[in-house]
Design a protein around this motif. Structure first.
Motif, PDB file in Angstrom:
ATOM      1  N   ASP A   1      41.708  36.526  40.024  1.00 11.04           N
ATOM      2  CA  ASP A   1      40.368  37.115  40.050  1.00 11.04           C
ATOM      3  C   ASP A   1      39.614  36.792  41.343  1.00 11.04           C
ATOM      4  OD1 ASP A   1      38.381  38.724  38.974  1.00 11.04           O
ATOM      5  OD2 ASP A   1      37.348  37.049  38.014  1.00 11.04           O
ATOM      6  N   VAL A   2      40.324  36.789  42.466  1.00  7.45           N
ATOM      7  CA  VAL A   2      39.670  36.600  43.768  1.00  7.45           C
ATOM      8  C   VAL A   2      40.109  37.689  44.758  1.00  7.45           C
ATOM      9  CG1 VAL A   2      39.132  34.151  43.687  1.00  7.45           C
ATOM     10  CG2 VAL A   2      41.427  34.857  44.343  1.00  7.45           C
TER      11      VAL A   2
ATOM     12  N   ALA B   1      37.646  38.822  47.336  1.00  3.40           N
ATOM     13  CA  ALA B   1      37.320  37.845  48.382  1.00  3.40           C
ATOM     14  C   ALA B   1      38.506  37.558  49.303  1.00  3.40           C
ATOM     15  CB  ALA B   1      36.849  36.546  47.740  1.00  3.40           C
ATOM     16  N   LYS B   2      39.572  38.330  49.197  1.00  2.00           N
ATOM     17  CA  LYS B   2      40.809  38.011  49.913  1.00  2.00           C
ATOM     18  C   LYS B   2      40.650  37.982  51.430  1.00  2.00           C
ATOM     19  CE  LYS B   2      42.633  42.773  49.740  1.00  2.00           C
ATOM     20  NZ  LYS B   2      42.080  43.169  51.000  1.00  2.00           N
TER      21      LYS B   2
ATOM     22  N   VAL C   1      33.411  31.451  50.453  1.00  2.00           N
ATOM     23  CA  VAL C   1      33.577  31.673  49.021  1.00  2.00           C
ATOM     24  C   VAL C   1      33.145  30.417  48.260  1.00  2.00           C
ATOM     25  CG1 VAL C   1      35.473  33.286  49.389  1.00  2.00           C
ATOM     26  CG2 VAL C   1      35.986  30.863  48.983  1.00  2.00           C
ATOM     27  N   SER C   2      33.000  30.546  46.964  1.00  2.00           N
ATOM     28  CA  SER C   2      32.599  29.406  46.128  1.00  2.00           C
ATOM     29  C   SER C   2      33.771  28.444  45.951  1.00  2.00           C
ATOM     30  CB  SER C   2      32.135  29.899  44.756  1.00  2.00           C
ATOM     31  OG  SER C   2      33.233  30.400  44.007  1.00  2.00           O
TER      32      SER C   2
ATOM     33  N   GLU D   1      36.298  29.938  43.559  1.00  2.00           N
ATOM     34  CA  GLU D   1      37.128  30.977  44.175  1.00  2.00           C
ATOM     35  C   GLU D   1      38.177  30.356  45.091  1.00  2.00           C
ATOM     36  OE1 GLU D   1      34.178  34.836  44.539  1.00  2.00           O
ATOM     37  OE2 GLU D   1      33.838  33.132  45.875  1.00  2.00           O
TER      38      GLU D   1
ATOM     39  N   ARG E   1      40.940  28.894  42.977  1.00  2.00           N
ATOM     40  CA  ARG E   1      41.792  29.934  42.396  1.00  2.00           C
ATOM     41  C   ARG E   1      42.732  30.499  43.460  1.00  2.00           C
ATOM     42  NH1 ARG E   1      36.863  31.460  40.012  1.00  2.00           N
ATOM     43  NH2 ARG E   1      36.816  33.532  40.929  1.00  2.00           N
ATOM     44  N   ALA E   2      42.235  30.603  44.699  1.00  2.00           N
ATOM     45  CA  ALA E   2      43.108  31.031  45.796  1.00  2.00           C
ATOM     46  C   ALA E   2      44.186  29.979  46.065  1.00  2.00           C
ATOM     47  CB  ALA E   2      42.288  31.275  47.058  1.00  2.00           C
TER      48      ALA E   2
ATOM     49  N   ASN F   1      33.356  26.843  36.607  1.00  2.00           N
ATOM     50  CA  ASN F   1      34.569  27.014  37.406  1.00  2.00           C
ATOM     51  C   ASN F   1      35.729  26.211  36.841  1.00  2.00           C
ATOM     52  OD1 ASN F   1      33.693  28.839  39.422  1.00  2.00           O
ATOM     53  ND2 ASN F   1      32.603  27.196  40.475  1.00  2.00           N
TER      54      ASN F   1
ATOM     55  N   GLU G   1      37.312  28.270  34.159  1.00  2.00           N
ATOM     56  CA  GLU G   1      38.086  29.382  34.702  1.00  2.00           C
ATOM     57  C   GLU G   1      39.429  28.902  35.228  1.00  2.00           C
ATOM     58  OE1 GLU G   1      35.921  31.547  37.591  1.00  2.00           O
ATOM     59  OE2 GLU G   1      34.433  32.317  36.181  1.00  2.00           O
TER      60      GLU G   1
END
Length: 253
Positions: free
Chosen positions: A135-136, A139-140, A147-148, A151, A154-155, A181, A184
């Protein structure tokens, strides 16, 4: 019983400070099973992260053996160990360690090229799919500073998964995140495990630990107890956390 993916036999790790020495890992025997979500807990200074690094080959051990899929890896050369980590292991840490001047997509791609399991085209396709799964995707093309924290983490998970690792190592992956976060990221790790990903995670957080189906308790350099659980079920989350909490209380955690 599932197949053993990683095994430690009599693992000993000693740190030296001048003439003094501290035995952080004291002859640990441990097995990590295929497709399990295994969690290591214990008090501060128990050697949790040291055990994780020793099992993954990031730290050299002073005694014992580490086997991955039945193969002795603790005696590999530094070059051989680096290759094994690139091809078979994924890593997620408390800090993301993303390269600051690369976009999220580029960070994932670089890790994919190192493993060299697929063509450049397939690596790029998989990287985009992973960022979408985490779900990023939107923002790729941003830098990590844009980014947060959630994020970025998650990356970092996408980066860890790009090489289709046999085993994913996670060291306090939610330690620097807020509650939203954290949930998530734990959800993503849970989903990966449901898809068959073997995970070994160190955490001090009760909610994070409750995602595992097997929790090992480390104290004074030894695994002194373990708790086996059914696969995680969101509908039974509170009951599961109470069970883990009671178990930890019995260990005076």
């Amino acid at each position: 019983m599932a197949d053993t993916i990683l095994q430690g036999e009599k693992i000993t790790k000693i740190f030296h400070q001048g003439k003094a020495e501290a035995k952080v890992l004291d002859g640990i025997d441990i097995k990590i099973y295929e497709k399990d979500f295994t969690v290591i807990m214990g008090p501060s200074g128990a050697g949790k992260s040291t055990l994780l690094y020793s099992l993954s080959g990031m730290d050299q051990i002073n005694g014992g053996h580490v086997l991955y899929r039945g193969r002795e890896i603790s005696s590999l050369s530094e070059k051989q160990m680096a290759r094994l980590r690139a091809e078979e292991f994924g890593f997620v840490f408390q800090q993301t360690h993303l390269v600051s001047n690369l976009t999220l997509l580029e960070n994932v791609l670089v890790a994919g090229y190192v493993g060299k399991k697929d063509s450049a085209e397939k690596v790029r396709e998989r990287a985009k799919n992973l960022l979408q799964q985490m779900d990023v995707e939107e923002a790729k093309d941003r830098l990590p500073a844009q980014v947060s924290g959630g994020e970025a983490q998650r990356a970092a998970i996408a980066r860890a998964m790009i090489g289709r690792p046999g085993l994913l190592f996670a060291d306090e992956p939610t330690g620097a995140l807020n509650q939203a976060n954290t949930r998530e990221v734990l959800g993503l790790l849970t989903d990966l495990n449901r898809e068959g990903q073997s995970i070994l995670m160190v955490t001090h957080d009760l909610r994070a630990a409750s995602r595992g189906n097997r929790i090992l308790y480390l104290e004074d350099g030894k695994v002194c107890d373990e708790l086996s659980l059914e696969p995680y079920n969101e509908m039974e989350e509170k009951q599961r956390e109470r069970e883990v909490s009671q178990w930890l209380s019995g260990l005076r955690w």
